[in-house]
Scaffold this motif. Structure first.
Motif, PDB file in Angstrom:
ATOM      1  N   ARG A 155      10.145   0.983   5.174  1.00 20.11           N
ATOM      2  CA  ARG A 155       9.675   2.325   5.475  1.00 20.11           C
ATOM      3  C   ARG A 155      10.868   3.242   5.722  1.00 20.11           C
ATOM      4  O   ARG A 155      11.902   2.821   6.209  1.00 20.11           O
ATOM      5  CB  ARG A 155       8.769   2.319   6.720  1.00 20.11           C
TER       6      ARG A 155
ATOM      7  N   THR B   3       6.915   7.375   1.034  1.00 13.36           N
ATOM      8  CA  THR B   3       6.831   5.943   1.309  1.00 13.36           C
ATOM      9  C   THR B   3       6.072   5.146   0.234  1.00 13.36           C
ATOM     10  O   THR B   3       6.529   4.069  -0.182  1.00 13.36           O
ATOM     11  CB  THR B   3       6.225   5.696   2.702  1.00 13.36           C
ATOM     12  N   PRO B   4       4.914   5.615  -0.280  1.00 15.01           N
ATOM     13  CA  PRO B   4       4.213   4.822  -1.300  1.00 15.01           C
ATOM     14  C   PRO B   4       5.000   4.659  -2.601  1.00 15.01           C
ATOM     15  O   PRO B   4       4.688   3.760  -3.393  1.00 15.01           O
ATOM     16  CB  PRO B   4       2.925   5.634  -1.551  1.00 15.01           C
ATOM     17  N   PHE B   5       6.001   5.518  -2.810  1.00  8.79           N
ATOM     18  CA  PHE B   5       6.784   5.451  -4.049  1.00  8.79           C
ATOM     19  C   PHE B   5       8.075   4.664  -3.881  1.00  8.79           C
ATOM     20  O   PHE B   5       8.841   4.518  -4.842  1.00  8.79           O
ATOM     21  CB  PHE B   5       7.123   6.863  -4.531  1.00  8.79           C
TER      22      PHE B   5
ATOM     23  N   SER C 272       6.218  10.215   4.842  1.00 10.98           N
ATOM     24  CA  SER C 272       4.955   9.549   4.512  1.00 10.98           C
ATOM     25  C   SER C 272       4.576   9.762   3.049  1.00 10.98           C
ATOM     26  O   SER C 272       4.035   8.856   2.398  1.00 10.98           O
ATOM     27  CB  SER C 272       3.835  10.084   5.416  1.00 10.98           C
TER      28      SER C 272
ATOM     29  N   GLY D 254       6.764   4.273  -9.556  1.00  8.57           N
ATOM     30  CA  GLY D 254       5.322   4.447  -9.459  1.00  8.57           C
ATOM     31  C   GLY D 254       4.814   5.817  -9.822  1.00  8.57           C
ATOM     32  O   GLY D 254       3.633   6.111  -9.625  1.00  8.57           O
TER      33      GLY D 254
ATOM     34  N   ASP E 171      10.056  -2.506   0.215  1.00  4.32           N
ATOM     35  CA  ASP E 171       8.970  -2.509   1.183  1.00  4.32           C
ATOM     36  C   ASP E 171       9.380  -1.840   2.497  1.00  4.32           C
ATOM     37  O   ASP E 171       8.599  -1.796   3.454  1.00  4.32           O
ATOM     38  CB  ASP E 171       8.495  -3.935   1.473  1.00  4.32           C
TER      39      ASP E 171
END
Length: 210
Positions: free
Chosen positions: A207, A199-201, A196, A155, A205
């Motif tokens: 954490r 995590t979006p990258f 944190s 991403g 799914d």
């Protein structure tokens, strides 16, 4: 009779003399501020002649460059030692590097301020010193690249993710060094922050446990 730092270091060789001068310069910066960083004042602190400093560093500008570069050399060693126990887990190595970033700042706060917080107003590193400093950021980029290549992160480019991670870490560390967090909760907050950010990258799914 008290032996000066210079005479003690001289017995150990030129590298020890260089370290003694840099340590004295760092002490003066912390205790008296940038105005104390003159060749004459540093020489008096070490107990050597000004000629020694000119010979080793070429003058004040060279000394400041050496001081700045020394901070990054120490930083690079901290980062290089991080993640030794996670050779097969690029994400764990990246997180270990993030923890090493904070650990270095807390262990060497005066160097950290010099490197990242303009502790010497008006000082600009030479091109050579700036190139040396960039190696530490390149280590972070390579850590992110390893995660991308392993399919752990996605991403964004390595540089983009490294930039975001560095921005977050620097902000947290700077606040901690300024006394805005108590010691008890700072480490946990820092772990929560860098997990944190990553995590979006994550490619999965799941954490990351903070």
């Amino acid at each position: 009779m008290e032996v000066s730092a210079y005479l003690q270091a001289q017995r150990e060789g030129q590298d020890a003399v260089r370290t003694a001068v840099l340590d004295a310069a760092k002490r003066l910066l912390v205790s008296e501020g940038p105005v104390a960083l003159t060749v004459r004042r540093i020489a008096a602190e070490v107990g050597c002649s000004t000629k020694v400093i000119y010979t080793l560093f070429g003058g004040k500008d060279g000394l400041l460059d050496a001081l700045w570069t020394e901070g990054f050399a120490r930083f690079e060693r901290w980062l290089g030692d991080a993640g030794d126990g996670a050779a097969d887990d690029p994400l764990a190595r990246l997180q270990a590097g993030a923890e090493a970033y904070r650990a270095y700042a807390l262990a060497e706060p005066d160097y950290y301020r010099l490197m990242f917080q303009r502790a010497i107003p008006g000082y600009r590193p030479s091109a050579a010193a700036a190139t040396t400093a960039k190696r530490t950021f390149e280590m972070l980029v390579r850590g992110v690249e390893a995660c991308l290549e392993a399919g752990v992160l996605r991403g964004g480019t390595a540089a983009e993710i490294a930039d975001v991670l560095w921005m977050a870490m620097h902000g947290a560390v700077s606040l901690e060094l300024s006394g805005f967090f108590d010691d008890a909760g700072a480490a946990q907050r820092f772990r929560l922050l860098h997990t944190s950010v990553l995590t979006p990258f994550l490619a999965s799914d799941e954490r990351i446990a903070p």
